[in-house]
Write a protein that holds these residues in place. Structure first.
Motif, mmCIF file in Angstrom:
data_model
loop_
_atom_site.group_PDB
_atom_site.id
_atom_site.type_symbol
_atom_site.label_atom_id
_atom_site.label_comp_id
_atom_site.label_asym_id
_atom_site.label_seq_id
_atom_site.Cartn_x
_atom_site.Cartn_y
_atom_site.Cartn_z
ATOM 1 N N LEU A 309 -3.426 1.530 -13.108
ATOM 2 C CA LEU A 309 -2.479 0.487 -12.751
ATOM 3 C C LEU A 309 -3.241 -0.735 -12.238
ATOM 4 C CD1 LEU A 309 0.339 2.404 -10.809
ATOM 5 C CD2 LEU A 309 0.184 1.925 -13.255
ATOM 6 N N GLU A 310 -2.586 -1.877 -12.294
ATOM 7 C CA GLU A 310 -3.156 -3.094 -11.710
ATOM 8 C C GLU A 310 -2.952 -3.072 -10.198
ATOM 9 O OE1 GLU A 310 -4.818 -5.443 -13.230
ATOM 10 O OE2 GLU A 310 -4.543 -4.624 -15.256
ATOM 11 N N GLU A 311 -3.897 -3.623 -9.460
ATOM 12 C CA GLU A 311 -3.761 -3.663 -8.003
ATOM 13 C C GLU A 311 -2.514 -4.424 -7.573
ATOM 14 O OE1 GLU A 311 -7.088 -4.685 -5.616
ATOM 15 O OE2 GLU A 311 -8.539 -3.606 -6.881
ATOM 16 N N GLN A 312 -2.106 -5.415 -8.372
ATOM 17 C CA GLN A 312 -0.942 -6.226 -8.019
ATOM 18 C C GLN A 312 0.359 -5.659 -8.567
ATOM 19 O OE1 GLN A 312 -1.348 -8.593 -5.770
ATOM 20 N NE2 GLN A 312 -3.498 -7.965 -5.828
ATOM 21 N N ASP A 313 0.316 -4.498 -9.173
ATOM 22 C CA ASP A 313 1.536 -3.858 -9.663
ATOM 23 C C ASP A 313 2.524 -3.711 -8.507
ATOM 24 O OD1 ASP A 313 3.275 -1.335 -10.158
ATOM 25 O OD2 ASP A 313 2.426 -1.724 -12.133
ATOM 26 N N PRO A 314 3.807 -4.036 -8.707
ATOM 27 C CA PRO A 314 4.781 -3.952 -7.612
ATOM 28 C C PRO A 314 4.855 -2.567 -6.971
ATOM 29 C CG PRO A 314 5.706 -5.163 -9.457
ATOM 30 C CD PRO A 314 4.389 -4.620 -9.929
ATOM 31 N N PHE A 315 4.698 -1.536 -7.767
ATOM 32 C CA PHE A 315 4.714 -0.172 -7.217
ATOM 33 C C PHE A 315 3.538 0.046 -6.273
ATOM 34 C CE2 PHE A 315 3.268 4.340 -8.072
ATOM 35 C CZ PHE A 315 4.145 4.934 -7.170
ATOM 36 N N VAL A 316 2.349 -0.383 -6.685
ATOM 37 C CA VAL A 316 1.158 -0.259 -5.831
ATOM 38 C C VAL A 316 1.358 -1.026 -4.530
ATOM 39 C CG1 VAL A 316 -1.318 -0.756 -5.650
ATOM 40 C CG2 VAL A 316 -0.376 0.101 -7.807
ATOM 41 N N GLN A 317 1.921 -2.209 -4.643
ATOM 42 C CA GLN A 317 2.138 -3.032 -3.452
ATOM 43 C C GLN A 317 3.140 -2.379 -2.499
ATOM 44 O OE1 GLN A 317 0.416 -6.003 -2.698
ATOM 45 N NE2 GLN A 317 -0.807 -5.094 -4.342
ATOM 46 N N LYS A 318 4.179 -1.756 -3.040
ATOM 47 C CA LYS A 318 5.143 -1.065 -2.187
ATOM 48 C C LYS A 318 4.501 0.132 -1.484
ATOM 49 C CE LYS A 318 9.797 -2.114 -3.813
ATOM 50 N NZ LYS A 318 10.254 -2.406 -2.430
ATOM 51 N N VAL A 319 3.678 0.880 -2.220
ATOM 52 C CA VAL A 319 3.000 2.024 -1.610
ATOM 53 C C VAL A 319 2.085 1.552 -0.484
ATOM 54 C CG1 VAL A 319 1.307 3.854 -1.998
ATOM 55 C CG2 VAL A 319 3.165 3.501 -3.646
ATOM 56 N N GLN A 320 1.339 0.490 -0.729
ATOM 57 C CA GLN A 320 0.474 -0.048 0.320
ATOM 58 C C GLN A 320 1.279 -0.480 1.541
ATOM 59 O OE1 GLN A 320 -2.209 -3.062 -1.484
ATOM 60 N NE2 GLN A 320 -3.811 -1.774 -0.647
ATOM 61 N N ALA A 321 2.420 -1.094 1.298
ATOM 62 C CA ALA A 321 3.272 -1.526 2.411
ATOM 63 C C ALA A 321 3.762 -0.317 3.208
ATOM 64 C CB ALA A 321 4.460 -2.325 1.881
ATOM 65 N N GLY A 322 4.114 0.754 2.511
ATOM 66 C CA GLY A 322 4.541 1.970 3.197
ATOM 67 C C GLY A 322 3.436 2.586 4.023
ATOM 68 N N LEU A 323 2.220 2.546 3.508
ATOM 69 C CA LEU A 323 1.087 3.086 4.257
ATOM 70 C C LEU A 323 0.780 2.227 5.479
ATOM 71 C CD1 LEU A 323 -1.216 4.190 1.294
ATOM 72 C CD2 LEU A 323 0.033 5.675 2.872
ATOM 73 N N ARG A 324 0.877 0.914 5.320
ATOM 74 C CA ARG A 324 0.666 0.041 6.483
ATOM 75 C C ARG A 324 1.719 0.319 7.545
ATOM 76 N NH1 ARG A 324 -0.695 -3.900 2.483
ATOM 77 N NH2 ARG A 324 1.463 -4.664 2.486
ATOM 78 N N LYS A 325 2.940 0.578 7.103
ATOM 79 C CA LYS A 325 4.013 0.912 8.028
ATOM 80 C C LYS A 325 3.674 2.167 8.835
ATOM 81 C CE LYS A 325 8.054 0.333 6.251
ATOM 82 N NZ LYS A 325 9.318 0.550 5.491
ATOM 83 N N ALA A 326 2.919 3.072 8.200
ATOM 84 C CA ALA A 326 2.506 4.306 8.872
ATOM 85 C C ALA A 326 1.213 4.122 9.660
ATOM 86 C CB ALA A 326 2.330 5.423 7.845
ATOM 87 N N GLY A 327 0.686 2.898 9.682
ATOM 88 C CA GLY A 327 -0.551 2.631 10.420
ATOM 89 C C GLY A 327 -1.803 3.026 9.675
ATOM 90 N N ILE A 328 -1.728 3.095 8.338
ATOM 91 C CA ILE A 328 -2.868 3.536 7.527
ATOM 92 C C ILE A 328 -3.372 2.379 6.678
ATOM 93 C CG2 ILE A 328 -3.634 5.106 5.695
ATOM 94 C CD1 ILE A 328 -1.490 7.072 6.670
#
Length: 392
Positions: A309-328
């Motif tokens: 996948l591309e790093e800027q793929d919306p799915f990748v970005q959502k997953v990253q946002a969820g991980l940041r929400k968890a403090g990761i």
């Protein structure tokens, strides 16, 4: 027990239940009961023996699948282990046992995260959460999960293989390429009466080693490495071998197909035949066939495609946002090995990422372990991912 204690207890129970490929019945039934006890809306075991649990949200939305395999490799030499491979002992913050990192720790974290999230939200989320506990991954990456994607029809997938809680967005694929040369047997005291298949194979090996190696700017080299060679008859007591078979491990790149992998080898055969007209050879993809604990046969060509996948793929970005929400903080990279993502993303084109606890290098090793802190962190990460993907 607290949630953390229950998670650790589940992981220990999974490790204490041996589950070699084709022998996953007891661990599958343990997970089935666990999901039922955790209030999953539906828990099924498919024809191959994989467990699929579902929790439905109260609002429409995407179908999120978290996948982890429950089969493990064997313990080759117990005498080398300093901890019982099925004891699930905890020492110095590490939980030891076969499958701890690959990948029962992650399976326990995924099941727990889904249950915790459903409980905390009162199921007031969008879509549905699926957790698949798949079989036979150690033999066939992505084959048993074909049945899972048929049943769950996911919109996106999280592969829980070990990433040390970083984010993986792709992997090289894998193909097992088999090359055979056919000669003519005779008594080795009179070799001119026969055709030695090994000598012809040696000429082919030299030619194939000169083939250019494809590469990808992210995934790296499409390696072609000889891993196995055998002649027949074997042992060849006073007999010139009439057959020689070689297996090559071919790491595939995005866009490569079965035909594009085999074509350069066929061309190499033709070049050697121009020099050695009597050479007879054929190349093909290996096929595997195993029996599942359900009695079903699982079989497939050993070709498992790459994906990215591309790093800027919306799915990748959502997953990253969820991980940041968890403090990761989860830097992006790719797997160095093959996973069930070969089916989900490589074959089906379903957006897929990898995220899970522990280190890739701890798979299949003596004294395999998972750090308890990594186990707990992964559960938080899965929870964060779910909260972002099911926000509606």
């Amino acid at each position: 027990m607290t949630r953390e204690e229950r998670l650790i207890a589940l992981c220990r129970s999974l490790i204490r239940t041996p589950s070699l490929s084709g022998q996953e019945e007891q661990v599958a039934k343990l997970l089935q009961k666990t999901m039922q006890d955790y209030g999953f809306d539906e828990v099924t075991i498919d024809r191959y023996g994989s467990v699929l649990g579902c929790i439905r949200g109260r609002r429409p939305g995407r179908r999120v699948l978290m996948d982890g395999h429950i089969d493990t490799v064997d313990v080759s030499d117990r005498s080398r282990w300093t901890h019982d491979p099925y004891g699930a002992e905890i020492a110095d913050g590490k939980l030891y046992g076969r499958g701890a990192s690959d990948m029962k720790g992650s399976v326990a974290a995924m099941v727990s995260a889904a249950a915790h999230y459903a409980e905390d939200t009162g199921r007031d989320f969008a879509g549905a959460i699926y957790v698949s506990c798949s079989v036979h991954e150690e033999c066939f990456e992505g084959v048993s999960t074909r049945a899972i994607s048929e049943a769950a029809r996911p919109d996106c997938v999280i592969i829980g293989e070990a990433t040390s809680t970083t984010l993986k967005i792709g992997q090289r694929g894998r193909a097992e390429v088999v090359l055979e040369t056919v000669g003519r047997t005779c008594h080795s005291s009179n070799p001119e009466a026969g055709v030695n298949a090994v000598y012809h194979m040696a000429a082919l090996i030299d030619e194939i080693r000169q083939l250019p190696v494809a590469s990808h700017p992210v995934l790296g080299k499409g390696i072609l490495e000889l891993t196995d060679i055998i002649s027949s008859p074997y042992p060849g007591a006073s007999v010139v071998p009439g057959l020689c078979r070689v297996t090559w491990d071919r790491r595939t790149l995005v866009g490569e197909t079965e035909e594009s992998v085999l074509a350069p080898v066929r061309e190499a055969i033709a070049r050697v035949q121009a020099r050695i007209p009597e050479l007879q050879a054929r190349v093909y993809l290996a096929e595997g066939r195993e029996t599942c604990w359900t009695g079903e046969t699982i079989a497939a060509k050993r070709f498992f495609p790459a994906w990215l996948l591309e790093e800027q793929d919306p799915f990748v970005q959502k997953v990253q946002a969820g991980l940041r929400k968890a403090g990761i903080d989860a830097p992006i990279s790719h797997f160095s090995f093959c996973t069930n993502g070969s089916h989900f993303c490589g074959e089906k084109g379903i957006p897929t990422i990898g995220f899970g606890p522990s280190l890739e290098r701890l798979a299949h090793v003596v004294d395999e372990y998972i750090e308890v802190e990594q186990l707990l962190q992964a559960c938080k990460g899965f929870y964060g991912i779910l909260s972002e993907l099911t926000a509606g």
